[in-house]
Design a protein around this motif. Structure first.
Motif, PDB file in Angstrom:
ATOM      1  N   LYS A  71      -6.855   4.516  16.619  1.00 41.53           N
ATOM      2  CA  LYS A  71      -7.430   4.030  14.947  1.00 41.53           C
ATOM      3  C   LYS A  71      -8.825   4.176  14.722  1.00 41.53           C
ATOM      4  O   LYS A  71      -9.759   3.798  15.395  1.00 41.53           O
ATOM      5  CB  LYS A  71      -7.172   2.559  14.407  1.00 41.53           C
ATOM      6  CG  LYS A  71      -5.305   2.246  14.526  1.00 41.53           C
ATOM      7  CD  LYS A  71      -4.900   1.700  13.967  1.00 41.53           C
ATOM      8  CE  LYS A  71      -3.049   1.290  14.297  1.00 41.53           C
ATOM      9  NZ  LYS A  71      -2.690   0.987  15.905  1.00 41.53           N
ATOM     10  N   LYS A  72      -8.805   5.366  13.271  1.00 41.45           N
ATOM     11  CA  LYS A  72     -10.520   5.117  12.870  1.00 41.45           C
ATOM     12  C   LYS A  72     -10.112   5.066  12.091  1.00 41.45           C
ATOM     13  O   LYS A  72      -9.264   5.709  11.164  1.00 41.45           O
ATOM     14  CB  LYS A  72     -10.864   6.956  13.581  1.00 41.45           C
ATOM     15  CG  LYS A  72     -11.385   6.587  15.262  1.00 41.45           C
ATOM     16  CD  LYS A  72     -12.065   8.463  15.213  1.00 41.45           C
ATOM     17  CE  LYS A  72     -12.420   7.949  16.929  1.00 41.45           C
ATOM     18  NZ  LYS A  72     -12.687   9.267  17.027  1.00 41.45           N
ATOM     19  N   ALA A  73     -11.649   4.997  11.162  1.00 45.02           N
ATOM     20  CA  ALA A  73     -11.733   4.932   9.281  1.00 45.02           C
ATOM     21  C   ALA A  73     -11.890   6.184   9.486  1.00 45.02           C
ATOM     22  O   ALA A  73     -12.656   7.276  10.209  1.00 45.02           O
ATOM     23  CB  ALA A  73     -13.339   3.927   8.833  1.00 45.02           C
ATOM     24  N   LEU A  74     -11.775   7.376   8.166  1.00 47.27           N
ATOM     25  CA  LEU A  74     -11.879   8.462   7.776  1.00 47.27           C
ATOM     26  C   LEU A  74     -13.431   7.856   6.404  1.00 47.27           C
ATOM     27  O   LEU A  74     -13.772   7.089   6.395  1.00 47.27           O
ATOM     28  CB  LEU A  74     -11.014   8.650   6.977  1.00 47.27           C
ATOM     29  CG  LEU A  74      -9.057   8.949   7.124  1.00 47.27           C
ATOM     30  CD1 LEU A  74      -8.860   9.421   6.196  1.00 47.27           C
ATOM     31  CD2 LEU A  74      -9.368   9.333   8.775  1.00 47.27           C
ATOM     32  N   LEU A  75     -13.903   9.534   6.218  1.00 45.49           N
ATOM     33  CA  LEU A  75     -15.410   9.362   6.423  1.00 45.49           C
ATOM     34  C   LEU A  75     -15.386   7.645   5.046  1.00 45.49           C
ATOM     35  O   LEU A  75     -16.335   7.603   4.918  1.00 45.49           O
ATOM     36  CB  LEU A  75     -15.913  10.821   6.559  1.00 45.49           C
ATOM     37  CG  LEU A  75     -17.181  11.069   5.478  1.00 45.49           C
ATOM     38  CD1 LEU A  75     -18.430  10.267   6.229  1.00 45.49           C
ATOM     39  CD2 LEU A  75     -17.453  12.861   5.571  1.00 45.49           C
ATOM     40  N   LEU A  76     -14.758   9.144   4.061  1.00 41.38           N
ATOM     41  CA  LEU A  76     -13.988   9.232   2.315  1.00 41.38           C
ATOM     42  C   LEU A  76     -13.872   7.258   3.033  1.00 41.38           C
ATOM     43  O   LEU A  76     -14.632   6.804   1.656  1.00 41.38           O
ATOM     44  CB  LEU A  76     -13.349   9.782   2.195  1.00 41.38           C
ATOM     45  CG  LEU A  76     -12.499   9.479   0.235  1.00 41.38           C
ATOM     46  CD1 LEU A  76     -14.157   9.771  -0.252  1.00 41.38           C
ATOM     47  CD2 LEU A  76     -11.445   9.772  -0.004  1.00 41.38           C
ATOM     48  N   GLN A  77     -13.835   6.987   3.924  1.00 49.23           N
ATOM     49  CA  GLN A  77     -12.444   4.744   3.576  1.00 49.23           C
ATOM     50  C   GLN A  77     -14.778   4.555   3.725  1.00 49.23           C
ATOM     51  O   GLN A  77     -14.778   3.430   3.114  1.00 49.23           O
ATOM     52  CB  GLN A  77     -11.894   4.262   4.585  1.00 49.23           C
ATOM     53  CG  GLN A  77     -10.693   5.277   4.284  1.00 49.23           C
ATOM     54  CD  GLN A  77      -9.770   4.836   5.840  1.00 49.23           C
ATOM     55  OE1 GLN A  77     -10.175   5.230   6.506  1.00 49.23           O
ATOM     56  NE2 GLN A  77      -8.549   4.180   5.071  1.00 49.23           N
ATOM     57  N   GLU A  78     -15.480   4.873   5.095  1.00 47.74           N
ATOM     58  CA  GLU A  78     -16.803   4.650   5.005  1.00 47.74           C
ATOM     59  C   GLU A  78     -17.671   4.466   4.096  1.00 47.74           C
ATOM     60  O   GLU A  78     -18.916   4.013   3.555  1.00 47.74           O
ATOM     61  CB  GLU A  78     -17.023   5.313   6.085  1.00 47.74           C
ATOM     62  CG  GLU A  78     -16.600   4.628   7.791  1.00 47.74           C
ATOM     63  CD  GLU A  78     -16.885   5.381   9.117  1.00 47.74           C
ATOM     64  OE1 GLU A  78     -17.266   4.934  10.163  1.00 47.74           O
ATOM     65  OE2 GLU A  78     -17.237   6.692   9.344  1.00 47.74           O
ATOM     66  N   GLU A  79     -17.891   5.950   2.932  1.00 45.87           N
ATOM     67  CA  GLU A  79     -18.582   6.041   2.501  1.00 45.87           C
ATOM     68  C   GLU A  79     -17.920   5.365   0.684  1.00 45.87           C
ATOM     69  O   GLU A  79     -18.746   4.419   0.391  1.00 45.87           O
ATOM     70  CB  GLU A  79     -18.198   8.053   1.948  1.00 45.87           C
ATOM     71  CG  GLU A  79     -19.018   8.476   2.684  1.00 45.87           C
ATOM     72  CD  GLU A  79     -18.716   9.974   2.007  1.00 45.87           C
ATOM     73  OE1 GLU A  79     -19.784  10.673   1.964  1.00 45.87           O
ATOM     74  OE2 GLU A  79     -17.971  10.113   2.209  1.00 45.87           O
TER      75      GLU A  79
END
Length: 209
Positions: A175-183
């Motif tokens: 599982k990983k966070a997406l770039l949009l979520q981190e932003e």
């Protein structure tokens, strides 16, 4: 994700078989829905997003619905196992809107989560065998090329439940966070200031509210 007419609903239906063991958990905004189902003894939560290039909704509206769901989920410390983008093998020529929609994927996921992305070609059962042999070819989209180089994988879907589950299980349990979520969450950016937001609204006539 993908255009509605490219078979998003059909792919979800092959996985869920709603009348046999899948339960619709929630409906978020207009069209983001989550489904709980079980396969081979494992529990899966499947997310059906609004179709891109939806004739009834502006592209920015669809993107905002997806982004809101992703942000809310990440704030609850839930990361995704994968993102499946649907593209039809019968779509030989891509309009500017198609290219924009496909390009959104790269800006939304980012290279760090690229290995969680599957670029799935649908409607392979509707073309000649020679064309189907090339079903996993990637359209000439710059953002997709960078995703593939970063670890995204192309798959073909033959319109069977078995093949749909093979694609999902191939994501395994990482599982990983997406770039949009981190932003949106970690960097506290406004939606229109994210990479995906700029991609959508710099190329559209709509203005984020």
């Amino acid at each position: 994700m993908g255009k509605t007419e490219f078979g998003i609903n059909n792919f979800i239906n092959k996985l869920t078989k709603l009348e046999k063991g899948a339960e619709k958990l929630s409906s978020h905004t207009e069209s983001v829905c989550t489904y709980e189902c079980y396969y081979a003894g494992q529990r899966f939560i499947l997310v059906d997003t609004p179709g891109l290039n939806n004739g009834g909704l502006l592209q920015g509206t669809v993107f905002r619905a997806i982004a809101t769901w992703l942000e809310d989920t990440y704030r609850r410390s839930i990361e995704l196992t994968g993102v499946i983008y649907i593209h039809s093998i019968t779509n030989n020529s891509m309009s500017p809107a198609d290219v924009q929609s496909a390009g959104l994927l790269g800006h939304l996921c980012g290279n760090k989560a690229a290995d969680r992305v599957r670029l799935v070609t649908t409607m392979c059962d509707q073309v000649e065998e020679l064309d189907a042999d090339n079903a996993e070819g990637i359209p000439e989209i710059t953002d997709w090329r960078s995703l593939v180089e970063a670890g995204a994988r192309a798959e073909s879907f033959d319109n069977t439940s078995e093949e749909a589950w093979k694609i999902v299980e191939g994501l395994e349990n990482t599982k990983k966070a997406l770039l949009l979520q981190e932003e949106l969450v970690d960097m506290e950016k406004r939606l229109e200031d994210t990479a995906a937001g700029k991609h959508i609204w710099l190329e559209e006539t709509v203005t984020p509210s």
